[in-house]
Design an enzyme around this catalytic site. Structure first.
Site, PDB file in Angstrom:
ATOM      1  N   LYS A   9      56.438 -78.955 -41.981  1.00 15.31           N
ATOM      2  CA  LYS A   9      56.777 -78.382 -43.281  1.00 15.31           C
ATOM      3  C   LYS A   9      58.301 -78.281 -43.444  1.00 15.31           C
ATOM      4  O   LYS A   9      59.046 -78.466 -42.471  1.00 15.31           O
ATOM      5  CB  LYS A   9      56.087 -77.019 -43.412  1.00 15.31           C
ATOM      6  CG  LYS A   9      54.547 -77.132 -43.463  1.00 15.31           C
ATOM      7  CD  LYS A   9      53.879 -75.759 -43.488  1.00 15.31           C
ATOM      8  CE  LYS A   9      52.364 -75.860 -43.616  1.00 15.31           C
ATOM      9  NZ  LYS A   9      51.701 -74.521 -43.521  1.00 15.31           N
ATOM     10  N   TYR A  49      46.668 -79.246 -51.155  1.00 10.95           N
ATOM     11  CA  TYR A  49      46.099 -77.915 -50.922  1.00 10.95           C
ATOM     12  C   TYR A  49      45.043 -77.540 -51.968  1.00 10.95           C
ATOM     13  O   TYR A  49      44.815 -76.348 -52.214  1.00 10.95           O
ATOM     14  CB  TYR A  49      47.222 -76.871 -50.898  1.00 10.95           C
ATOM     15  CG  TYR A  49      47.961 -76.811 -49.579  1.00 10.95           C
ATOM     16  CD1 TYR A  49      47.294 -76.548 -48.377  1.00 10.95           C
ATOM     17  CD2 TYR A  49      49.346 -77.000 -49.519  1.00 10.95           C
ATOM     18  CE1 TYR A  49      47.967 -76.477 -47.172  1.00 10.95           C
ATOM     19  CE2 TYR A  49      50.028 -76.927 -48.312  1.00 10.95           C
ATOM     20  CZ  TYR A  49      49.335 -76.655 -47.139  1.00 10.95           C
ATOM     21  OH  TYR A  49      50.009 -76.574 -45.941  1.00 10.95           O
ATOM     22  N   PHE A  57      47.936 -66.806 -52.931  1.00 14.78           N
ATOM     23  CA  PHE A  57      49.190 -67.321 -52.365  1.00 14.78           C
ATOM     24  C   PHE A  57      49.434 -68.792 -52.712  1.00 14.78           C
ATOM     25  O   PHE A  57      50.413 -69.382 -52.255  1.00 14.78           O
ATOM     26  CB  PHE A  57      49.200 -67.134 -50.841  1.00 14.78           C
ATOM     27  CG  PHE A  57      48.024 -67.767 -50.142  1.00 14.78           C
ATOM     28  CD1 PHE A  57      48.038 -69.115 -49.786  1.00 14.78           C
ATOM     29  CD2 PHE A  57      46.900 -67.019 -49.827  1.00 14.78           C
ATOM     30  CE1 PHE A  57      46.956 -69.712 -49.149  1.00 14.78           C
ATOM     31  CE2 PHE A  57      45.803 -67.603 -49.192  1.00 14.78           C
ATOM     32  CZ  PHE A  57      45.841 -68.950 -48.857  1.00 14.78           C
ATOM     33  N   ARG A  85      44.953 -78.552 -33.645  1.00 13.80           N
ATOM     34  CA  ARG A  85      44.954 -77.171 -34.159  1.00 13.80           C
ATOM     35  C   ARG A  85      45.328 -76.187 -33.044  1.00 13.80           C
ATOM     36  O   ARG A  85      45.992 -75.185 -33.295  1.00 13.80           O
ATOM     37  CB  ARG A  85      43.580 -76.813 -34.723  1.00 13.80           C
ATOM     38  CG  ARG A  85      43.143 -77.641 -35.915  1.00 13.80           C
ATOM     39  CD  ARG A  85      43.704 -77.168 -37.220  1.00 13.80           C
ATOM     40  NE  ARG A  85      43.243 -75.847 -37.613  1.00 13.80           N
ATOM     41  CZ  ARG A  85      43.548 -75.284 -38.791  1.00 13.80           C
ATOM     42  NH1 ARG A  85      44.300 -75.933 -39.678  1.00 13.80           N
ATOM     43  NH2 ARG A  85      43.120 -74.081 -39.081  1.00 13.80           N
ATOM     44  N   THR A  91      46.879 -69.700 -37.888  1.00 18.50           N
ATOM     45  CA  THR A  91      47.551 -69.774 -39.190  1.00 18.50           C
ATOM     46  C   THR A  91      48.644 -68.708 -39.321  1.00 18.50           C
ATOM     47  O   THR A  91      49.752 -69.000 -39.771  1.00 18.50           O
ATOM     48  CB  THR A  91      46.512 -69.586 -40.323  1.00 18.50           C
ATOM     49  OG1 THR A  91      45.512 -70.602 -40.174  1.00 18.50           O
ATOM     50  CG2 THR A  91      47.154 -69.688 -41.691  1.00 18.50           C
ATOM     51  N   ARG A 102      53.380 -72.666 -33.663  1.00 20.59           N
ATOM     52  CA  ARG A 102      53.634 -71.481 -34.497  1.00 20.59           C
ATOM     53  C   ARG A 102      53.954 -70.258 -33.647  1.00 20.59           C
ATOM     54  O   ARG A 102      54.773 -69.420 -34.032  1.00 20.59           O
ATOM     55  CB  ARG A 102      52.426 -71.219 -35.397  1.00 20.59           C
ATOM     56  CG  ARG A 102      52.289 -72.247 -36.527  1.00 20.59           C
ATOM     57  CD  ARG A 102      50.944 -72.126 -37.212  1.00 20.59           C
ATOM     58  NE  ARG A 102      50.805 -72.981 -38.375  1.00 20.59           N
ATOM     59  CZ  ARG A 102      49.648 -73.257 -38.967  1.00 20.59           C
ATOM     60  NH1 ARG A 102      48.531 -72.747 -38.476  1.00 20.59           N
ATOM     61  NH2 ARG A 102      49.607 -74.043 -40.024  1.00 20.59           N
ATOM     62  N   ASN A 112      55.251 -71.138 -41.660  1.00 15.42           N
ATOM     63  CA  ASN A 112      54.605 -71.381 -40.361  1.00 15.42           C
ATOM     64  C   ASN A 112      54.762 -72.819 -39.854  1.00 15.42           C
ATOM     65  O   ASN A 112      53.998 -73.285 -39.008  1.00 15.42           O
ATOM     66  CB  ASN A 112      53.148 -70.897 -40.355  1.00 15.42           C
ATOM     67  CG  ASN A 112      52.252 -71.655 -41.312  1.00 15.42           C
ATOM     68  OD1 ASN A 112      52.713 -72.589 -41.982  1.00 15.42           O
ATOM     69  ND2 ASN A 112      50.989 -71.281 -41.376  1.00 15.42           N
ATOM     70  N   HIS A 115      51.569 -78.160 -40.551  1.00 13.07           N
ATOM     71  CA  HIS A 115      50.185 -78.280 -41.029  1.00 13.07           C
ATOM     72  C   HIS A 115      49.420 -79.221 -40.102  1.00 13.07           C
ATOM     73  O   HIS A 115      49.976 -80.220 -39.639  1.00 13.07           O
ATOM     74  CB  HIS A 115      50.159 -78.874 -42.446  1.00 13.07           C
ATOM     75  CG  HIS A 115      48.797 -79.377 -42.851  1.00 13.07           C
ATOM     76  ND1 HIS A 115      47.840 -78.550 -43.403  1.00 13.07           N
ATOM     77  CD2 HIS A 115      48.214 -80.604 -42.748  1.00 13.07           C
ATOM     78  CE1 HIS A 115      46.742 -79.262 -43.631  1.00 13.07           C
ATOM     79  NE2 HIS A 115      46.933 -80.507 -43.247  1.00 13.07           N
ATOM     80  N   GLU A 126      43.159 -86.327 -46.115  1.00 16.34           N
ATOM     81  CA  GLU A 126      44.611 -86.122 -46.109  1.00 16.34           C
ATOM     82  C   GLU A 126      45.357 -87.406 -45.728  1.00 16.34           C
ATOM     83  O   GLU A 126      46.405 -87.710 -46.306  1.00 16.34           O
ATOM     84  CB  GLU A 126      44.961 -84.971 -45.159  1.00 16.34           C
ATOM     85  CG  GLU A 126      44.473 -83.619 -45.684  1.00 16.34           C
ATOM     86  CD  GLU A 126      44.513 -82.492 -44.665  1.00 16.34           C
ATOM     87  OE1 GLU A 126      44.099 -81.370 -45.020  1.00 16.34           O
ATOM     88  OE2 GLU A 126      44.926 -82.714 -43.499  1.00 16.34           O
TER      89      GLU A 126
HETATM   90  P1  DAT Z   1      46.179 -73.638 -41.823  1.00 14.97           P
HETATM   91  O1  DAT Z   1      47.540 -74.115 -42.251  1.00 14.97           O
HETATM   92  O2  DAT Z   1      46.233 -72.925 -40.498  1.00 14.97           O
HETATM   93  O3  DAT Z   1      45.135 -74.728 -41.855  1.00 14.97           O
HETATM   94  P2  DAT Z   1      44.978 -72.667 -44.279  1.00 14.97           P
HETATM   95  O4  DAT Z   1      44.560 -74.066 -44.525  1.00 14.97           O
HETATM   96  O5  DAT Z   1      43.935 -71.590 -44.376  1.00 14.97           O
HETATM   97  O6  DAT Z   1      45.701 -72.511 -42.863  1.00 14.97           O
HETATM   98  O7  DAT Z   1      46.124 -72.274 -45.306  1.00 14.97           O
HETATM   99  C1  DAT Z   1      47.170 -73.184 -45.592  1.00 14.97           C
HETATM  100  C2  DAT Z   1      48.471 -72.439 -45.545  1.00 14.97           C
HETATM  101  O8  DAT Z   1      48.484 -71.424 -46.541  1.00 14.97           O
HETATM  102  C3  DAT Z   1      48.748 -71.724 -44.234  1.00 14.97           C
HETATM  103  O9  DAT Z   1      49.354 -72.570 -43.281  1.00 14.97           O
HETATM  104  C4  DAT Z   1      49.644 -70.621 -44.662  1.00 14.97           C
HETATM  105  C5  DAT Z   1      49.177 -70.286 -46.050  1.00 14.97           C
HETATM  106  N1  DAT Z   1      48.252 -69.162 -46.039  1.00 14.97           N
HETATM  107  C6  DAT Z   1      46.973 -69.166 -45.600  1.00 14.97           C
HETATM  108  N2  DAT Z   1      46.410 -67.959 -45.726  1.00 14.97           N
HETATM  109  C7  DAT Z   1      47.365 -67.167 -46.276  1.00 14.97           C
HETATM  110  C8  DAT Z   1      47.407 -65.792 -46.663  1.00 14.97           C
HETATM  111  N3  DAT Z   1      46.351 -64.986 -46.512  1.00 14.97           N
HETATM  112  N4  DAT Z   1      48.578 -65.323 -47.175  1.00 14.97           N
HETATM  113  C9  DAT Z   1      49.649 -66.119 -47.330  1.00 14.97           C
HETATM  114  N5  DAT Z   1      49.673 -67.425 -46.986  1.00 14.97           N
HETATM  115  C10 DAT Z   1      48.547 -67.925 -46.472  1.00 14.97           C
HETATM  116 MG    MG Z   2      44.375 -75.755 -43.472  1.00 11.75          MG
END
Ligand code: DAT
Ligand code: MG
Length: 148
Positions: A9, A49, A57, A85, A91, A102, A112, A115, A126
């Site tokens: 990122k 996304y 968010f 992962r 996350t 992370r 963080n 991805h 993706e």
């Molecule tokens: P990951 O990136 O671990 O696959 P995700 O797909 O659930 O997690 O979410 C994508 C991104 O969105 C994640 O890297 C950070 C952000 N995110 C996820 N949950 C969040 C939350 N509860 N509050 C703020 N940002 C969040």
């Molecule tokens: Mg994800």
């Protein structure tokens, strides 16, 4: 062989973590099949996304992803999605174990660093989105030293 989409990122790029992150995947034994530095626009980030579009968010997440260039990669190897992962960590960096990307480099969920695809099916989606031109087909000469 299984493939995963991994993206460093904008914060990871700005903080100079690209080399370290790539090394972790290389050192594990995974093979790099696609790599590019790109800036994506809002519509593209929203597509990436899309599954999270209803979350509160979402806008901040999209704004973060378009705030600077990202490194888009395809890594290949046995169980690379699940293992990727684990290499990345939880996350929320507050929950990411030390030794994970992370866990070592991030503090907040909205910064963080990286991805990684969460399933083989999302990886395929993706990879098609980020690499419509396809990836590079090659086999590492180290393959027999990594796999039995
Ligand atoms: P990951 O990136 O671990 O696959 P995700 O797909 O659930 O997690 O979410 C994508 C991104 O969105 C994640 O890297 C950070 C952000 N995110 C996820 N949950 C969040 C939350 N509860 N509050 C703020 N940002 C969040
Ligand atoms: Mg994800």
């Amino acid at each position: 062989m299984e493939q995963s989409f991994i993206m460093i990122k904008p914060d990871g790029v700005q903080r100079g973590l690209v080399g370290d992150i790539i090394s972790r995947f290389e050192n594990k034994g995974f093979s790099l099949k696609g790599l590019k530095l790109v800036s994506v626009d809002r519509a593209f980030a929203e597509k990436h996304y899309a599954d999270l579009s209803a979350r509160p968010f979402f806008n901040a997440l999209v704004q973060y992803i378009i705030s600077g260039p990202v490194v888009a990669m395809v890594w290949e190897g046995k169980s690379v999605v699940a293992t990727g992962r684990k290499i990345i960590g939880a996350t929320n960096p507050s929950d990411s174990a030390p030794g994970t990307i992370r866990g070592d480099f991030a503090i907040e969920m909205g910064r963080n660093v990286i991805h990684g695809s969460d399933a083989v099916e999302s990886a395929a989606r993706e990879i098609a989105l980020w690499f419509p031109e396809g990836v590079v087909g090659w086999t590492s000469s180290l393959h027999p030293w990594v796999y039995e």
